[in-house]
Write an enzyme that holds these catalytic residues in place. Structure first.
Site, mmCIF file in Angstrom:
data_model
loop_
_atom_site.group_PDB
_atom_site.id
_atom_site.type_symbol
_atom_site.label_atom_id
_atom_site.label_comp_id
_atom_site.label_asym_id
_atom_site.label_seq_id
_atom_site.Cartn_x
_atom_site.Cartn_y
_atom_site.Cartn_z
ATOM 1 N N ASN A 76 50.214 40.947 40.736
ATOM 2 C CA ASN A 76 50.995 40.238 41.744
ATOM 3 C C ASN A 76 52.009 39.333 41.048
ATOM 4 O OD1 ASN A 76 49.501 41.388 43.830
ATOM 5 N ND2 ASN A 76 47.960 39.766 43.749
ATOM 6 N N HIS A 111 47.215 37.652 35.351
ATOM 7 C CA HIS A 111 45.999 38.472 35.419
ATOM 8 C C HIS A 111 46.342 39.800 36.068
ATOM 9 C CE1 HIS A 111 46.325 36.026 39.048
ATOM 10 N NE2 HIS A 111 45.829 37.069 39.699
ATOM 11 N N HIS A 120 44.623 42.930 38.416
ATOM 12 C CA HIS A 120 43.504 43.328 39.269
ATOM 13 C C HIS A 120 43.166 44.795 39.014
ATOM 14 C CE1 HIS A 120 43.911 39.895 42.242
ATOM 15 N NE2 HIS A 120 45.106 39.870 41.688
ATOM 16 N N ILE A 173 35.934 36.637 42.517
ATOM 17 C CA ILE A 173 35.002 35.850 43.337
ATOM 18 C C ILE A 173 35.098 36.239 44.816
ATOM 19 C CG2 ILE A 173 36.487 33.880 43.934
ATOM 20 C CD1 ILE A 173 34.189 32.044 42.997
#
Ligand code: AMP
Ligand code: ZN
Length: 120
Positions: free
Chosen positions: A86, A96, A98, A31
């Site tokens: 991360n 998650h 990236h 987002i």
């Protein structure tokens, strides 16, 4: 998990721009992208972080990352892509990965020798 933004996306309680889905993961557009084509690969099941995700699911995330990386680089006409996980300072505490096409490496303040002195 209650109050987890990515779990809410899984349950379609909040919208997301989904570009890939299988039984184990989804991939959505971030987002707040740091580069064009910033994608997140997110397991459907909630795991708090990199340390707690089972090996089999982590391997699947990497499989999907490889497949999507090729597509993203090709379709967006990019040179390459960076995979980033991360740990310890995440904004969202649902594991998650990236995908960051043509991610620019930050400027360095310490030399390799200085880092070596600290880490050896
Ligand atoms: P981090 O936890 O630091 O690895 O990063 C979490 C990422 O999730 C950030 O890049 C956010 O921009 C992104 N993010 C947070 N909420 C949403 C959302 N509702 N849809 C898509 N991406 C999101
Ligand atoms: Zn969650």
């Amino acid at each position: 998990m209650k109050d987890c933004i990515f779990c809410k996306i899984m349950k379609a309680e909040i919208p997301a721009k989904k570009i890939y889905e299988d039984d184990v993961v989804i991939a959505i557009l971030d987002i707040n992208p740091v580069v064009e084509g910033h994608v997140l690969i997110i397991p459907k099941e909630h795991f708090d972080n990199f340390y707690s995700i089972p090996d089999s699911i982590l391997l699947h995330v990497y499989d999907v990352a490889r497949k999507l990386s090729k597509e993203i680089v090709s379709k967006l006409n990019k040179t390459g892509i960076t995979l980033q996980i991360n740990q310890g300072y995440t904004l969202v505490n649902h594991f998650h990965m990236h995908l960051l096409p043509d991610y620019e490496t930050p400027k360095l303040e310490k030399t390799v020798d200085e880092i070596y002195e600290i880490l050896k």
